[in-house]
Design a protein around this motif. Structure first.
Motif: not given
Length: 134
Positions: A76-87
């Motif tokens: 959950i941590t990495v997918i949320v952070l990744y998507f916020v950053l990537a978007i």
């Protein structure tokens, strides 16, 4: 705190190393100029990804949690952070098809890497136990 700092440095340096490799690939492919703003944005994104992917592994050192709880918290941590950053950076467009494709790719890579580490550490534990018992 010491482990957090060490992992932070390794993650930041790994992210920076990846952006250097990607930049060299672009330059060696024949592109003569780079967009400075795009380079900076991608560099910051790569460095931040390296940082949060390396630091978030600290979940797996909480031995009071089950492996399922550790994995869930990490995922959950990495997918949320990744998507916020990537978007935010613009690594993929904010559309339903691109989101679904990115999520599927992310989950596939996560599963492959998770199982690789799981079997690696299981083998390490078996080797250590064999040495202690042998």
């Amino acid at each position: 705190m010491k482990t957090f700092l060490i992992r932070s440095f390794f993650g930041i340096f790994f992210g920076a190393f990846l952006i250097v490799l990607m930049t060299n690939t672009v330059v060696l492919s024949g592109q003569e100029t780079l967009d400075g703003a795009l380079f900076l944005r991608n560099s910051i994104g790569s460095i931040l990804c390296g940082w949060f992917f390396s630091v978030s592994t600290l979940y797996f050192e909480n031995h009071q949690w089950s492996l399922a709880k550790q994995t869930t918290a990490h995922f959950i941590t990495v997918i949320v952070l990744y998507f916020v950053l990537a978007i935010g950076i613009g690594w993929f467009p904010f559309t339903v098809p691109s989101m679904l494709l990115t999520i599927a790719t992310f989950v596939l890579f996560y599963i492959v890497i998770w199982f690789a580490f799981y079997f690696y550490f299981k083998k390490q534990a078996r080797t250590l136990n064999d040495e202690l018992n042998g």
